[in-house]
Design a protein around this motif. Structure first.
Motif, PDB file in Angstrom:
ATOM      1  N   GLU A   1       0.834  -1.198   0.000  1.00 33.09           N
ATOM      2  CA  GLU A   1       0.000   0.000   0.000  1.00 33.09           C
ATOM      3  C   GLU A   1       0.875   1.257   0.000  1.00 33.09           C
ATOM      4  N   GLU A   2       1.959   1.228   0.760  1.00 35.41           N
ATOM      5  CA  GLU A   2       2.868   2.376   0.775  1.00 35.41           C
ATOM      6  C   GLU A   2       3.545   2.554  -0.580  1.00 35.41           C
ATOM      7  N   LEU A   3       3.903   1.436  -1.221  1.00 29.84           N
ATOM      8  CA  LEU A   3       4.520   1.516  -2.552  1.00 29.84           C
ATOM      9  C   LEU A   3       3.540   2.085  -3.564  1.00 29.84           C
ATOM     10  N   MET A   4       2.277   1.668  -3.497  1.00 34.25           N
ATOM     11  CA  MET A   4       1.256   2.186  -4.416  1.00 34.25           C
ATOM     12  C   MET A   4       1.122   3.698  -4.282  1.00 34.25           C
ATOM     13  N   VAL A   5       1.073   4.154  -3.042  1.00 36.26           N
ATOM     14  CA  VAL A   5       0.922   5.600  -2.790  1.00 36.26           C
ATOM     15  C   VAL A   5       2.146   6.357  -3.290  1.00 36.26           C
ATOM     16  N   ARG A   6       3.329   5.855  -2.956  1.00 35.80           N
ATOM     17  CA  ARG A   6       4.564   6.542  -3.360  1.00 35.80           C
ATOM     18  C   ARG A   6       4.732   6.523  -4.877  1.00 35.80           C
ATOM     19  N   ALA A   7       4.400   5.400  -5.502  1.00 35.94           N
ATOM     20  CA  ALA A   7       4.487   5.324  -6.956  1.00 35.94           C
ATOM     21  C   ALA A   7       3.576   6.356  -7.596  1.00 35.94           C
ATOM     22  N   GLY A   8       2.374   6.509  -7.053  1.00 33.61           N
ATOM     23  CA  GLY A   8       1.447   7.513  -7.574  1.00 33.61           C
ATOM     24  C   GLY A   8       2.006   8.918  -7.461  1.00 33.61           C
ATOM     25  N   GLU A   9       2.643   9.214  -6.328  1.00 33.10           N
ATOM     26  CA  GLU A   9       3.251  10.539  -6.136  1.00 33.10           C
ATOM     27  C   GLU A   9       4.354  10.798  -7.153  1.00 33.10           C
TER      28      GLU A   9
ATOM     29  N   VAL B   1      -1.054  -5.173  -9.575  1.00 31.78           N
ATOM     30  CA  VAL B   1       0.271  -5.053 -10.178  1.00 31.78           C
ATOM     31  C   VAL B   1       1.331  -5.369  -9.127  1.00 31.78           C
ATOM     32  N   GLY B   2       2.378  -6.104  -9.522  1.00 35.99           N
ATOM     33  CA  GLY B   2       3.405  -6.520  -8.586  1.00 35.99           C
ATOM     34  C   GLY B   2       4.409  -5.431  -8.264  1.00 35.99           C
ATOM     35  N   LYS B   3       5.147  -5.630  -7.185  1.00 33.80           N
ATOM     36  CA  LYS B   3       6.146  -4.647  -6.752  1.00 33.80           C
ATOM     37  C   LYS B   3       7.228  -4.465  -7.810  1.00 33.80           C
ATOM     38  N   GLU B   4       7.587  -5.558  -8.497  1.00 34.23           N
ATOM     39  CA  GLU B   4       8.637  -5.486  -9.519  1.00 34.23           C
ATOM     40  C   GLU B   4       8.216  -4.587 -10.677  1.00 34.23           C
ATOM     41  N   SER B   5       6.957  -4.740 -11.105  1.00 38.32           N
ATOM     42  CA  SER B   5       6.464  -3.922 -12.223  1.00 38.32           C
ATOM     43  C   SER B   5       6.372  -2.450 -11.845  1.00 38.32           C
ATOM     44  N   MET B   6       5.971  -2.174 -10.610  1.00 38.90           N
ATOM     45  CA  MET B   6       5.881  -0.775 -10.176  1.00 38.90           C
ATOM     46  C   MET B   6       7.252  -0.106 -10.181  1.00 38.90           C
ATOM     47  N   ILE B   7       8.242  -0.788  -9.646  1.00 41.40           N
ATOM     48  CA  ILE B   7       9.590  -0.222  -9.610  1.00 41.40           C
ATOM     49  C   ILE B   7      10.155  -0.106 -11.027  1.00 41.40           C
ATOM     50  N   GLY B   8       9.899  -1.119 -11.849  1.00 44.32           N
ATOM     51  CA  GLY B   8      10.349  -1.053 -13.244  1.00 44.32           C
ATOM     52  C   GLY B   8       9.712   0.090 -13.990  1.00 44.32           C
ATOM     53  N   LEU B   9       8.431   0.333 -13.747  1.00 43.98           N
ATOM     54  CA  LEU B   9       7.731   1.452 -14.371  1.00 43.98           C
ATOM     55  C   LEU B   9       8.345   2.781 -13.954  1.00 43.98           C
TER      56      LEU B   9
ATOM     57  N   GLY C   1      -2.780  13.540  -8.923  1.00 42.40           N
ATOM     58  CA  GLY C   1      -2.532  12.213  -8.385  1.00 42.40           C
ATOM     59  C   GLY C   1      -2.470  11.178  -9.490  1.00 42.40           C
ATOM     60  N   SER C   2      -1.979   9.978  -9.152  1.00 41.58           N
ATOM     61  CA  SER C   2      -1.871   8.882 -10.121  1.00 41.58           C
ATOM     62  C   SER C   2      -2.067   7.560  -9.409  1.00 41.58           C
ATOM     63  N   CYS C   3      -2.569   6.588 -10.157  1.00 42.30           N
ATOM     64  CA  CYS C   3      -2.823   5.248  -9.633  1.00 42.30           C
ATOM     65  C   CYS C   3      -2.206   4.232 -10.579  1.00 42.30           C
ATOM     66  N   VAL C   4      -1.327   3.375 -10.049  1.00 42.61           N
ATOM     67  CA  VAL C   4      -0.681   2.352 -10.871  1.00 42.61           C
ATOM     68  C   VAL C   4      -1.673   1.234 -11.182  1.00 42.61           C
ATOM     69  N   THR C   5      -1.584   0.692 -12.401  1.00 41.10           N
ATOM     70  CA  THR C   5      -2.456  -0.410 -12.805  1.00 41.10           C
ATOM     71  C   THR C   5      -1.628  -1.494 -13.482  1.00 41.10           C
ATOM     72  N   LEU C   6      -2.263  -2.625 -13.732  1.00 43.40           N
ATOM     73  CA  LEU C   6      -1.589  -3.737 -14.397  1.00 43.40           C
ATOM     74  C   LEU C   6      -1.311  -3.416 -15.862  1.00 43.40           C
ATOM     75  N   GLY C   7      -2.124  -2.551 -16.448  1.00 41.16           N
ATOM     76  CA  GLY C   7      -1.958  -2.152 -17.835  1.00 41.16           C
ATOM     77  C   GLY C   7      -3.023  -1.144 -18.191  1.00 41.16           C
ATOM     78  N   ALA C   8      -3.047  -0.735 -19.460  1.00 37.02           N
ATOM     79  CA  ALA C   8      -4.031   0.257 -19.889  1.00 37.02           C
ATOM     80  C   ALA C   8      -5.434  -0.339 -19.938  1.00 37.02           C
ATOM     81  N   ALA C   9      -5.550  -1.612 -20.325  1.00 39.91           N
ATOM     82  CA  ALA C   9      -6.873  -2.236 -20.413  1.00 39.91           C
ATOM     83  C   ALA C   9      -7.537  -2.296 -19.040  1.00 39.91           C
ATOM     84  N   SER C  10      -6.788  -2.754 -18.038  1.00 39.30           N
ATOM     85  CA  SER C  10      -7.352  -2.807 -16.687  1.00 39.30           C
ATOM     86  C   SER C  10      -7.662  -1.405 -16.173  1.00 39.30           C
ATOM     87  N   ALA C  11      -6.879  -0.426 -16.616  1.00 42.86           N
ATOM     88  CA  ALA C  11      -7.109   0.957 -16.190  1.00 42.86           C
ATOM     89  C   ALA C  11      -8.458   1.470 -16.677  1.00 42.86           C
TER      90      ALA C  11
END
Length: 370
Positions: A46-54, A244-252, A64-74
């Motif tokens: 949850e902290e990673l999601m919030v920080r990634a959005g920032e 979305v996994g932690k690896e994908s968020m950091i990679g993004l 603000g921003s919200c990470v997703t698995l891809g554009a389709a899921s978004a």
């Protein structure tokens, strides 16, 4: 031998573009390293999601921003956000939205298939699609006259898949949405400008992390804080199946950092060099005529358009494409106009020297006896 060849698969040369069917993009070493490092550690998700959005919002200029698995899921998540407005009881009901304001207005020329249907993605989020106008002609009145007490949002698809003529402009769609106190979602999955649509006033803008940005399988919704909070709340509902996994968020995040430093003009010149080379050489082959074209959606992307003369070659464009794809390495091209006799070659995904392999294969096929 690459990793896919080592498990018995063919090598693929991608002259099609940033296409999901071919794995979208290859990753920069820095992105791969970031993903590896993320895989070796734990984090409070949850902290990673919030920080990634920032951090993403710094690149988009959004609240603000919200990470997703891809554009389709978004698309599904953003749709559910407009219907539920983040209320937990409603979030837990999605996609069952009976009795709620759940109509999503979509121009008929934007009801596209990108490998799956945009309409289906909206329905996954609980939306009931209201297609307005005709496939090649939509007016402002079509939009306005379909807004009623059940309208939840407007959705605009900014894509080469969508009809480019006769549609209501995004600027007008945003104005109509604002006049009616409705949110507007912009599907900008493969767009290169990460700030433009937020700056225009869109409430939620959707991007793929794996296309122009060249990150791992991922995406994000960026926009106004109210709606981004409602998007994030969907992870307690339908988005749980799209997490979305932690690896994908950091990679993004690493891919966005690198993307910010890219020079679009330099990349465009590199594309032109490749397509100009291929154009000159393919025009020497009997039965083929080649011209350079810019992307139909106006992006700084240049491709080679090759006309296949069936009378000269004895095969049509579809058969030529099959011959390219069935070899080893398999050469995949962009084939939206193959029924009209055209094959498009996109230089962006090509690795060093692959343009010469493509030319050899094209020459071999064009000279083969029928």
């Amino acid at each position: 031998m690459n990793i896919y060849e080592s498990v018995g698969l063919r090598k693929v040369i991608n002259a099609s573009g940033k296409m999901t069917i071919l794995g979208v993009s290859t990753l920069a070493d820095e992105v791969s390293t970031a993903i590896y490092q993320a895989s070796k550690n734990y984090v409070v998700m949850e902290e990673l999601m919030v920080r990634a959005g920032e951090l993403i919002s710094k690149y988009t200029g959004a609240e603000g921003s919200c990470v997703t698995l891809g554009a389709a899921s978004a698309i599904a998540i953003a749709t559910a956000a407009t219907i539920t407005k983040g209320k937990l009881t409603l979030v837990e009901k999605m996609p069952h939205s009976q009795g709620l304001k759940n109509e999503i207005i979509l121009q008929k020329g934007h009801a596209v298939n990108f490998g799956a249907s945009v309409i289906q993605m909206i329905q996954l989020g609980g939306g009931q699609v209201v297609e307005v106008g005709q496939a090649n002609q939509v007016s402002v009145d079509h939009i306005k006259e379909n807004i009623n007490e059940n309208t939840a949002a407007l959705l605009y698809v900014k894509s080469h898949h969508a009809i480019q003529k006769g549609m209501v402009s995004l600027g007008n769609m945003i104005r109509i949405a604002q006049e009616n106190n409705l949110p507007i979602i912009v599907d900008a999955a493969a767009e290169e400008d990460l700030r433009k649509y937020v700056a225009m006033g869109a409430d939620m803008v959707i991007y793929s992390g794996a296309k122009s940005i060249e990150g791992p399988t991922s995406g994000f919704i960026t926009g106004k804080e109210r709606w981004i909070c409602a998007c994030s709340q969907q992870y307690k509902g339908i988005a749980r199946a799209m997490k979305v996994g932690k690896e994908s968020m950091i990679g993004l995040l690493k891919a966005l950092e690198l993307y910010e430093k890219k020079d679009v003009k330099v990349l465009a010149e590199k594309q032109k060099q490749i397509v100009n080379y291929l154009q000159a050489e393919m025009n020497k082959l009997n039965g083929l005529s080649a011209v350079v074209e810019q992307d139909e959606a106006g992006r700084e992307i240049y491709r080679l358009k090759v006309k296949v003369d069936e009378k000269v070659l004895g095969i049509n464009a579809l058969e030529f494409i099959h011959a390219l794809e069935s070899g080893n390495p398999a050469v995949y091209t962009r084939n939206y106009y193959a029924n009209l006799g055209y094959i498009h070659f996109d230089p962006r995904p090509l690795q060093t020297g692959e343009e010469k392999i493509i030319l050899d294969r094209v020459a071999q096929i064009s000279r083969s006896p029928r």
